[in-house]
Scaffold this active site. Structure first.
Site: not given
Lengths: 374, 80
Positions: B10, B13
Site C-alpha cells: 500500500c 508501505c
C-alpha cells in the site's frame, strides 16, 4: 497499564517487556525536559483551540460582510447567495474537519490495535460485538492492515463474529464523512449515519458469529503464532499524542480538502440550475426499488468518504430520499472491493460472500427504515 | 544491519521504504533494505498492523510511518 494490556503473555512478549523496562529507565534523566515540553504543547493546543472557537463563531457574519460590502452582491440573488454559501461553508467545514481529525488522532493514540485486542479478548459474543463495533471507530485502521489485524484477533481467541464486527465498523464509520454530514446537513443526519453504521456492524458481526463459519477461514490462519512483538507504545506523553493528532490532520486533511471544496461547490452550484425534484421520481420515497438499486451500484463502487459526500449532497438536494442516499453512501464506503480482495487471503469465498451479503442486507434495511420512518 | 519493510504494497508501505532508504543514505550505512510482501512471511513478525519496520529482526514500528529522522535514531540505537 503494561500488566493489563495482555492476557496471555508468551515468553517472547515477556522478554520484550523486560527490554522496554530498561529502555524506560534509560530515559529517566530526560523526564524533566519532556514534562516542560508537555506543558508547552498543551498550552499551545489550548491557545489554538480558543482562536479556533473565536474564528469559527464569526464565520457567518464575516461571509455576509464580504459578500455584501466587499463584493457588492445581494443575498437575494442566486449568485449572491451561492457566493456567500461558499465563503461561509468552505472555511467552516475545513475548520470542523481539522478539529475533528485532530481530536480523533489524539483519541486513537490511546487505542492501539494491541490495546483493542486486549480489551476484546475474553469478551463474550454479544457484548463483544457491541464493544468491537465501538472500538472499530476509534482504533487506527487502514484497509491494508485488515489481514494482520484479522489474524492477530482470531489467534488471540477473539470470536470470528466479534472480529468481523470490528472490520465492518472500522471503515463504515468514517470521521471525515461524519464531519461533512454534520457541516452540510446538521447533527441529525450525522448521528443517524454513525448510529446506524454501528448497529449494522454489531448485528452483522453477531449474525456471522451465529452462522458458525469458522471452517471457512483459511486453515493456515489458526497455525499462526499469536502475539505481537512490535514496539510498545504504552505511556505516550501528551506532547507525543498532540503530535500524532497534528500528523493525522496533515495526512487526512491534506488529502481530502479538494473533495471538500468540490462538494461545497456542487452544493452551491445546484442551487438554481437543476430542478428541485429532479431525483424525486427515481430516488424518492415512492420508488421502493430505489434502495436496492442504490446499494447494487454502491457496493462495487469504491471512493473515499470525502469523495462521496458531494454526490450525497447533490442527490439529497434534488429530492432523493434520505434512506436511499444513506444506503448508497454506506455501501460505497463500508464495503470496498480492495478490502474484500485483501481479506480473501484469510477468508474462503463462502465467508467473503456471507460477509458482503449480511452487510448488504443491513444497509438495505437501514435504507428502507429511514425511508419509511422519516 | 538488516532492515526489512513489512507490507503488502500500500502507499504507506512505499513511503516507509523511501524513508528508510533516506535514513540509511544519510547515515552512510551499508545495509540492505528488504521488502517483505508475502502475508504469511509478514505474520511471522507477529504484528497487528502494517506497514512494519524491522531492524535486525526486531519490529521497531507497526501501523505507522516513522520519519527518516526517527528511523535514523532507531538505526543508531541498534548500532550502538
Amino acid at each position: 497499564m503494561s500488566t493489563d494490556s495482555r492476557l496471555a503473555p508468551t515468553a517472547r512478549e515477556s522478554s520484550s517487556h523486560a527490554v522496554e523496562i530498561t529502555r524506560q529507565r534509560k530515559q529517566r534523566p530526560f523526564a524533566g525536559a519532556s514534562a516542560r515540553g508537555n506543558v508547552q504543547k498543551i498550552a499551545l493546543a489550548v491557545g489554538v483551540l480558543i482562536v479556533w472557537w473565536l474564528v469559527y463563531g464569526h464565520l457567518e457574519s464575516f461571509s455576509k460582510w464580504l459578500t455584501i460590502s466587499v463584493l457588492h452582491l445581494s443575498l437575494r440573488t442566486h449568485l449572491g447567495s451561492a457566493v456567500q454559501f461558499v465563503i461561509f461553508e468552505v472555511p467552516k467545514v475545513l475548520m470542523l474537519l481539522v478539529l475533528v481529525v485532530f481530536a480523533v488522532g489524539v483519541v486513537r493514540s490511546f487505542f492501539t490495535p494491541r490495546r483493542t485486542r486486549a480489551i476484546l479478548a475474553g469478551k463474550r459474543e454479544s457484548a463483544g460485538n457491541v464493544l468491537a463495533s465501538l472500538l472499530g471507530v476509534v482504533t487506527p485502521f487502514c484497509s491494508c492492515s485488515a489481514v494482520p489485524l484479522f489474524i492477530g484477533f482470531v489467534t488471540a481467541g477473539i470470536p470470528l463474529g466479534v472480529t468481523l464486527s470490528f472490520l465492518i465498523a472500522a471503515p463504515m464509520i468514517n470521521e471525515v464523512a461524519l464531519v461533512l454530514l454534520f457541516g452540510l446537513f446538521g447533527w441529525r443526519i450525522a448521528a443517524l449515519y454513525a448510529g446506524t453504521g454501528l448497529l449494522i456492524a454489531m448485528i452483522a458481526g453477531w449474525v456471522m458469529g451465529r452462522l458458525k463459519m469458522e471452517r471457512y477461514v483459511e486453515p493456515w490462519v489458526y497455525e499462526m503464532q499469536s502475539g505481537d512483538s512490535s514496539e510498545q507504545e504504552l505511556t505516550l506523553s501528551w506532547s507525543k499524542r498532540i503530535h500524532l493528532g497534528m500528523e493525522a490532520v496533515h495526512d487526512i486533511v491534506g488529502k481530502v480538502w479538494p473533495y471538500v471544496i468540490a462538494g461545497i461547490a456542487v452544493g452551491a452550484g445546484i442551487h438554481g440550475y437543476v430542478p428541485e425534484n429532479f431525483m424525486a421520481n427515481i430516488m424518492g420515497k415512492g420508488a421502493w426499488w430505489s434502495v436496492p438499486i442504490a446499494v447494487l451500484i454502491g457496493v462495487p463502487m469504491y471512493s473515499n468518504a470525502a469523495g462521496i459526500v458531494p454526490v450525497v449532497q447533490a442527490l439529497l438536494g434534488k429530492g432523493a430520499a434520505l434512506g436511499t442516499v444513506l444506503a448508497f453512501m454506506m455501501s460505497v464506503i463500508g464495503l470496498s472491493l480492495p478490502e474484500t480482495i485483501i481479506l480473501r487471503k484469510v477468508l474462503r469465498p463462502q465467508l467473503i460472500a456471507a460477509f458482503v451479503g449480511v452487510v448488504t442486507v443491513g444497509i438495505l434495511l437501514v435504507g428502507y427504515i429511514f425511508n419509511f420512518v422519516l | 544491519m538488516k532492515i526489512q519493510i513489512l507490507g503488502t504494497g500500500c502507499t504507506k508501505c512505499k513511503t516507509l521504504a523511501a524513508n528508510a532508504e533516506k535514513a540509511v543514505q544519510e547515515l552512510g550505512l551499508q545495509s540492505e533494505i528488504e521488502k517483505v510482501t508475502e502475508i504469511k512471511d509478514i505474520m511471522k513478525f507477529q504484528l497487528l498492523a502494517t506497514p512494519g519496520l524491522v531492524i535486525n529482526g526486531k519490529v521497531k514500528a507497526a501501523g505507522r510511518v516513522p520519519s527518516p529522522e526517527e528511523i535514523k535514531q532507531l538505526l543508531s540505537e541498534e548500532e550502538g
